[in-house]
Scaffold this active site. Structure first.
Site, PDB file in Angstrom:
ATOM      1  N   PRO A   9      -0.463   2.942   1.795  1.00 59.32           N
ATOM      2  CA  PRO A   9      -1.523   2.043   2.239  1.00 59.32           C
ATOM      3  C   PRO A   9      -1.027   0.793   2.957  1.00 59.32           C
ATOM      4  O   PRO A   9      -0.021   0.200   2.567  1.00 59.32           O
ATOM      5  CB  PRO A   9      -2.243   1.654   0.937  1.00 59.32           C
ATOM      6  N   ASN A  10      -1.762   0.469   4.005  1.00 65.03           N
ATOM      7  CA  ASN A  10      -1.568  -0.746   4.825  1.00 65.03           C
ATOM      8  C   ASN A  10      -0.349  -0.688   5.735  1.00 65.03           C
ATOM      9  O   ASN A  10      -0.155  -1.579   6.557  1.00 65.03           O
ATOM     10  CB  ASN A  10      -1.510  -2.011   3.941  1.00 65.03           C
ATOM     11  N   ARG A  17       0.589  -6.842  10.398  1.00 68.72           N
ATOM     12  CA  ARG A  17       0.379  -7.268   9.021  1.00 68.72           C
ATOM     13  C   ARG A  17       1.491  -8.225   8.560  1.00 68.72           C
ATOM     14  O   ARG A  17       2.668  -7.848   8.601  1.00 68.72           O
ATOM     15  CB  ARG A  17       0.401  -6.001   8.154  1.00 68.72           C
ATOM     16  N   TYR A  22       6.949  -8.441   6.955  1.00 70.44           N
ATOM     17  CA  TYR A  22       7.193  -7.049   7.360  1.00 70.44           C
ATOM     18  C   TYR A  22       7.696  -6.890   8.799  1.00 70.44           C
ATOM     19  O   TYR A  22       7.937  -5.768   9.235  1.00 70.44           O
ATOM     20  CB  TYR A  22       5.914  -6.220   7.157  1.00 70.44           C
ATOM     21  N   ASN A  71       7.533   5.373   1.340  1.00 69.01           N
ATOM     22  CA  ASN A  71       7.138   3.988   1.084  1.00 69.01           C
ATOM     23  C   ASN A  71       5.680   4.062   0.631  1.00 69.01           C
ATOM     24  O   ASN A  71       4.773   4.210   1.460  1.00 69.01           O
ATOM     25  CB  ASN A  71       7.283   3.115   2.334  1.00 69.01           C
ATOM     26  N   ALA A  74       1.655  -0.512  -2.031  1.00 71.35           N
ATOM     27  CA  ALA A  74       1.244  -1.070  -3.326  1.00 71.35           C
ATOM     28  C   ALA A  74       1.090   0.005  -4.410  1.00 71.35           C
ATOM     29  O   ALA A  74       1.182  -0.302  -5.608  1.00 71.35           O
ATOM     30  CB  ALA A  74      -0.053  -1.847  -3.165  1.00 71.35           C
ATOM     31  N   ASP A  84       3.861  11.237 -10.953  1.00 69.05           N
ATOM     32  CA  ASP A  84       3.810  12.605 -11.498  1.00 69.05           C
ATOM     33  C   ASP A  84       4.024  13.650 -10.406  1.00 69.05           C
ATOM     34  O   ASP A  84       4.678  14.679 -10.641  1.00 69.05           O
ATOM     35  CB  ASP A  84       2.450  12.862 -12.182  1.00 69.05           C
ATOM     36  N   GLU A  95      12.798   6.335  -2.483  1.00 67.97           N
ATOM     37  CA  GLU A  95      11.774   5.278  -2.404  1.00 67.97           C
ATOM     38  C   GLU A  95      12.286   4.166  -1.490  1.00 67.97           C
ATOM     39  O   GLU A  95      13.406   3.689  -1.683  1.00 67.97           O
ATOM     40  CB  GLU A  95      11.518   4.735  -3.817  1.00 67.97           C
ATOM     41  N   HIS A  97      11.392   0.376   0.666  1.00 72.66           N
ATOM     42  CA  HIS A  97      10.540  -0.782   0.928  1.00 72.66           C
ATOM     43  C   HIS A  97      11.141  -1.593   2.061  1.00 72.66           C
ATOM     44  O   HIS A  97      12.374  -1.739   2.140  1.00 72.66           O
ATOM     45  CB  HIS A  97      10.403  -1.655  -0.327  1.00 72.66           C
ATOM     46  N   ILE A  98      10.275  -2.127   2.874  1.00 69.69           N
ATOM     47  CA  ILE A  98      10.708  -2.963   4.003  1.00 69.69           C
ATOM     48  C   ILE A  98      11.179  -4.315   3.473  1.00 69.69           C
ATOM     49  O   ILE A  98      12.242  -4.813   3.834  1.00 69.69           O
ATOM     50  CB  ILE A  98       9.532  -3.121   4.985  1.00 69.69           C
ATOM     51  N   SER A  99      10.370  -4.899   2.615  1.00 72.90           N
ATOM     52  CA  SER A  99      10.712  -6.194   2.031  1.00 72.90           C
ATOM     53  C   SER A  99      11.569  -5.968   0.779  1.00 72.90           C
ATOM     54  O   SER A  99      11.598  -4.858   0.228  1.00 72.90           O
ATOM     55  CB  SER A  99       9.431  -6.953   1.663  1.00 72.90           C
ATOM     56  N   ARG A 104      10.092 -10.996  -4.517  1.00 71.26           N
ATOM     57  CA  ARG A 104       8.666 -11.305  -4.351  1.00 71.26           C
ATOM     58  C   ARG A 104       7.972 -11.431  -5.718  1.00 71.26           C
ATOM     59  O   ARG A 104       8.629 -11.636  -6.724  1.00 71.26           O
ATOM     60  CB  ARG A 104       8.031 -10.243  -3.443  1.00 71.26           C
ATOM     61  N   ARG A 108       5.558  -6.840  -8.217  1.00 70.85           N
ATOM     62  CA  ARG A 108       6.240  -5.908  -7.296  1.00 70.85           C
ATOM     63  C   ARG A 108       7.612  -5.485  -7.830  1.00 70.85           C
ATOM     64  O   ARG A 108       8.299  -4.671  -7.230  1.00 70.85           O
ATOM     65  CB  ARG A 108       6.418  -6.545  -5.916  1.00 70.85           C
TER      66      ARG A 108
HETATM   67  C1  DQA Z   1       6.161  -2.593   0.452  1.00 68.95           C
HETATM   68  C2  DQA Z   1       6.210  -3.550  -0.749  1.00 68.95           C
HETATM   69  C3  DQA Z   1       4.969  -3.389  -1.603  1.00 68.95           C
HETATM   70  O1  DQA Z   1       5.011  -4.281  -2.714  1.00 68.95           O
HETATM   71  C4  DQA Z   1       3.733  -3.709  -0.778  1.00 68.95           C
HETATM   72  O2  DQA Z   1       2.568  -3.514  -1.545  1.00 68.95           O
HETATM   73  C5  DQA Z   1       3.664  -2.943   0.486  1.00 68.95           C
HETATM   74  C6  DQA Z   1       4.898  -2.758   1.258  1.00 68.95           C
HETATM   75  C7  DQA Z   1       7.354  -2.809   1.395  1.00 68.95           C
HETATM   76  O3  DQA Z   1       7.598  -1.929   2.212  1.00 68.95           O
HETATM   77  O4  DQA Z   1       8.009  -3.862   1.359  1.00 68.95           O
HETATM   78  O5  DQA Z   1       2.606  -2.540   0.940  1.00 68.95           O
HETATM   79  O6  DQA Z   1       6.234  -1.267  -0.047  1.00 68.95           O
END
Ligand code: DQA
Length: 137
Positions: A9-10, A17, A22, A71, A74, A84, A95, A97-99, A104, A108
Site C-alpha cells: 500500500p501507498n 509521497r 521516500y 515491500n 504498512a 502466514d 523483506e 524497506h526504502i526508509s 522511525r 515501525r
Molecule cells: C516502508 C516503511 C513502512 O513503515 C511504511 O508504512 C511504508 C513504506 C518503506 O519502504 O520504508 O509504507 O515499507
C-alpha cells in the site's frame, strides 16, 4: 532466474509521497533501470494497496519463482495474513524497506513477517530492492 517484486500500500505514490522520507523517484523509472541492468533475470513487478491481492499474488507465484522481493508497506507491521502466506509458500522472500524503519516511529520497528523471510534490507532507498535482487543472484 525468476524474481517477483511486490509493493504494498501507498508505494504506487513513490516520487510524490513524503519525498523527504521516500525520495523523489517514482518506482516505474527505477524498475526500468533495474530491467536494463539485469537483462538475464526474469523480473516482474506487482503493486497493490489491497492486503488480499498481495496474498493472492504470493500464492500465485510462491511455488514457481526463485525469489520474491516484498515491500509490504504498512502491512509489514500489522498483517498476520501476509506473514502466514509467506510461511505457506516455497519461494524465499526478502523483506525490503526504502526508509530505515528502525530510525522511525516505534510501531515501525516490528515486522509481523520478518521471521518468515530470508532476510531484511531496510534504509537504502530504492537501492534496497537492488540489494535484495543481488542476494538472489
Ligand atoms: C516502508 C516503511 C513502512 O513503515 C511504511 O508504512 C511504508 C513504506 C518503506 O519502504 O520504508 O509504507 O515499507
Amino acid at each position: 532466474m525468476k524474481i517477483q517484486i511486490i509493493n504494498g500500500p501507498n508505494l504506487n505514490l513513490l516520487g510524490k509521497r513524503e519525498p523527504g522520507i521516500y525520495g523523489s523517484e517514482g518506482f516505474e523509472s527505477f524498475y526500468k533501470q533495474l530491467l536494463a541492468q539485469y537483462p538475464n533475470v526474469e523480473l516482474s513487478y506487482y503493486q497493490s494497496n489491497v492486503e488480499g491481492e498481495i496474498i493472492n499474488k504470493l500464492h500465485e507465484i510462491g511455488f514457481n519463482y526463485d525469489g520474491i522481493i516484498l515491500n509490504a508497506g504498512a502491512y509489514t507491521h500489522t498483517s498476520v495474513a501476509i506473514a502466514d502466506a509467506i510461511a505457506g509458500i516455497k519461494t524465499p522472500v526478502v523483506e525490503v524497506h526504502i526508509s530505515n524503519v528502525y530510525a522511525r516511529e516505534e510501531f515501525r520497528h516490528h515486522s509481523m513477517m520478518a521471521k518468515n523471510c530470508k532476510g531484511i534490507i531496510t534504509g537504502f532507498g530504492l537501492m534496497s530492492y537492488e540489494l535484495a535482487l543481488k542476494s538472489f543472484l
